[in-house]
Design an enzyme around this catalytic site. Structure first.
Site, PDB file in Angstrom:
ATOM      1  N   LYS A  13       0.753  -1.342  -0.053  1.00  0.00           N
ATOM      2  CA  LYS A  13       0.163  -0.040   0.198  1.00  0.00           C
ATOM      3  C   LYS A  13       0.881   1.232  -0.087  1.00  0.00           C
ATOM      4  CE  LYS A  13      -2.097  -1.035   4.030  1.00  0.00           C
ATOM      5  NZ  LYS A  13      -1.616  -2.257   4.283  1.00  0.00           N
ATOM      6  N   ARG A  90      -9.915   1.378   8.169  1.00  0.00           N
ATOM      7  CA  ARG A  90      -9.665  -0.061   8.676  1.00  0.00           C
ATOM      8  C   ARG A  90     -10.727  -0.710   9.506  1.00  0.00           C
ATOM      9  NH1 ARG A  90      -3.546   0.984   8.347  1.00  0.00           N
ATOM     10  NH2 ARG A  90      -2.643  -1.025   8.550  1.00  0.00           N
ATOM     11  N   ARG A 129      11.708  -5.932   5.243  1.00  0.00           N
ATOM     12  CA  ARG A 129      11.480  -4.514   5.414  1.00  0.00           C
ATOM     13  C   ARG A 129      11.930  -4.262   6.768  1.00  0.00           C
ATOM     14  NH1 ARG A 129       5.525  -1.597   5.343  1.00  0.00           N
ATOM     15  NH2 ARG A 129       5.219  -3.140   7.250  1.00  0.00           N
ATOM     16  N   ARG A 131      10.451  -2.937   9.732  1.00  0.00           N
ATOM     17  CA  ARG A 131      10.190  -1.922  10.527  1.00  0.00           C
ATOM     18  C   ARG A 131      10.021  -2.525  11.915  1.00  0.00           C
ATOM     19  NH1 ARG A 131       4.859   0.314   7.927  1.00  0.00           N
ATOM     20  NH2 ARG A 131       3.676  -0.544   9.636  1.00  0.00           N
ATOM     21  N   ARG A 142      -1.199  -8.028  13.578  1.00  0.00           N
ATOM     22  CA  ARG A 142      -1.899  -7.321  12.547  1.00  0.00           C
ATOM     23  C   ARG A 142      -2.723  -8.054  11.460  1.00  0.00           C
ATOM     24  NH1 ARG A 142       3.750  -5.273  11.048  1.00  0.00           N
ATOM     25  NH2 ARG A 142       2.837  -4.174   9.216  1.00  0.00           N
TER      26      ARG A 142
END
Ligand code: AMP
Length: 191
Positions: A13, A90, A129, A131, A142
């Site tokens: 996204k 969301r 990634r 993070r 999540r």
């Protein structure tokens, strides 16, 4: 033009939103990015502690807080004629509130792009990634939040015939091309 970009964690996204912002020139609003800035203290920080509790556990931030933040962002001048919403809404509550906010602005959502990806590919990407909320345990949380609270939002937009599916398993360039084609098909971009 008001666009929403949706998809599970790791579906791309953020990456696609940045490219879209550059291409079509509407402001990109990422609630997740704003929350990370709030946590780091770059923005007003009474909120910081509260937000941190949720984001760092991979939980959704309470609707009331997110909605307040989004309203503030949409009031900014650049957003009068459009925005690209990344990571919002969301929950169903957020989606319904967004409709009301846009109605007051005498506008509406033009299209919702759903980036589809299987969980295995997404997890692989997230771990690369790296993070702060990209640890295995938080990723799992999540995904659970996505399944429980965000999936109903997809149904909501599907019923309103605003939802377009994009194959997020493809390369970044291919995903972007599909998004552009979808916008052109619906006359939201010139051919
Ligand atoms: P993202 O960068 O979109 O993956 O968002 C990172 C985190 O910010 C999420 O895991 C949530 O904790 C929080 N967050 C971002 N957007 C929302 C939202 N619309 N509603 C609730 N929490 C959100």
């Amino acid at each position: 033009m008001f666009l929403v970009i949706m998809g599970p964690p790791g579906s791309g996204k953020g990456t696609q939103s940045e490219r879209l912002e550059e291409k079509i020139g509407i402001p990109h609003i990422s609630t997740g990015k704003i929350f990370r800035e709030i946590i780091k203290g770059k923005r007003e920080s009474d909120l910081g502690k509260k937000v941190k509790e949720y984001v760092e556990r991979g939980k959704l931030v309470p609707d009331e807080l997110v909605i307040r933040l989004l309203k503030k962002e949409l009031k900014k001048d650049g957003c009068k004629h459009g925005a690209l919403l990344d990571g919002f809404p969301r929950t169903l509550k957020q989606a319904k509130t967004l409709d009301k906010i846009l109605e007051k602005m005498e506008t509406k959502i033009n299209l919702v792009l759903k980036l589809e990806i299987n969980q295995e590919t997404a997890v692989k990407r997230l771990l690369q990634r790296g993070r702060e909320d990209d640890t295995e345990e938080k990723i799992k949380r999540r995904f659970e939040e996505y399944e429980a609270k965000t999936k109903p939002v997809l149904d909501y937009y599907r019923e309103k015939e605003k939802l377009i599916k994009i194959n997020g398993e493809q390369s970044r360039d291919e995903v972007f091309e599909d998004i552009i084609s979808a916008l052109k098909e619906r006359a939201l971009l010139e051919q």
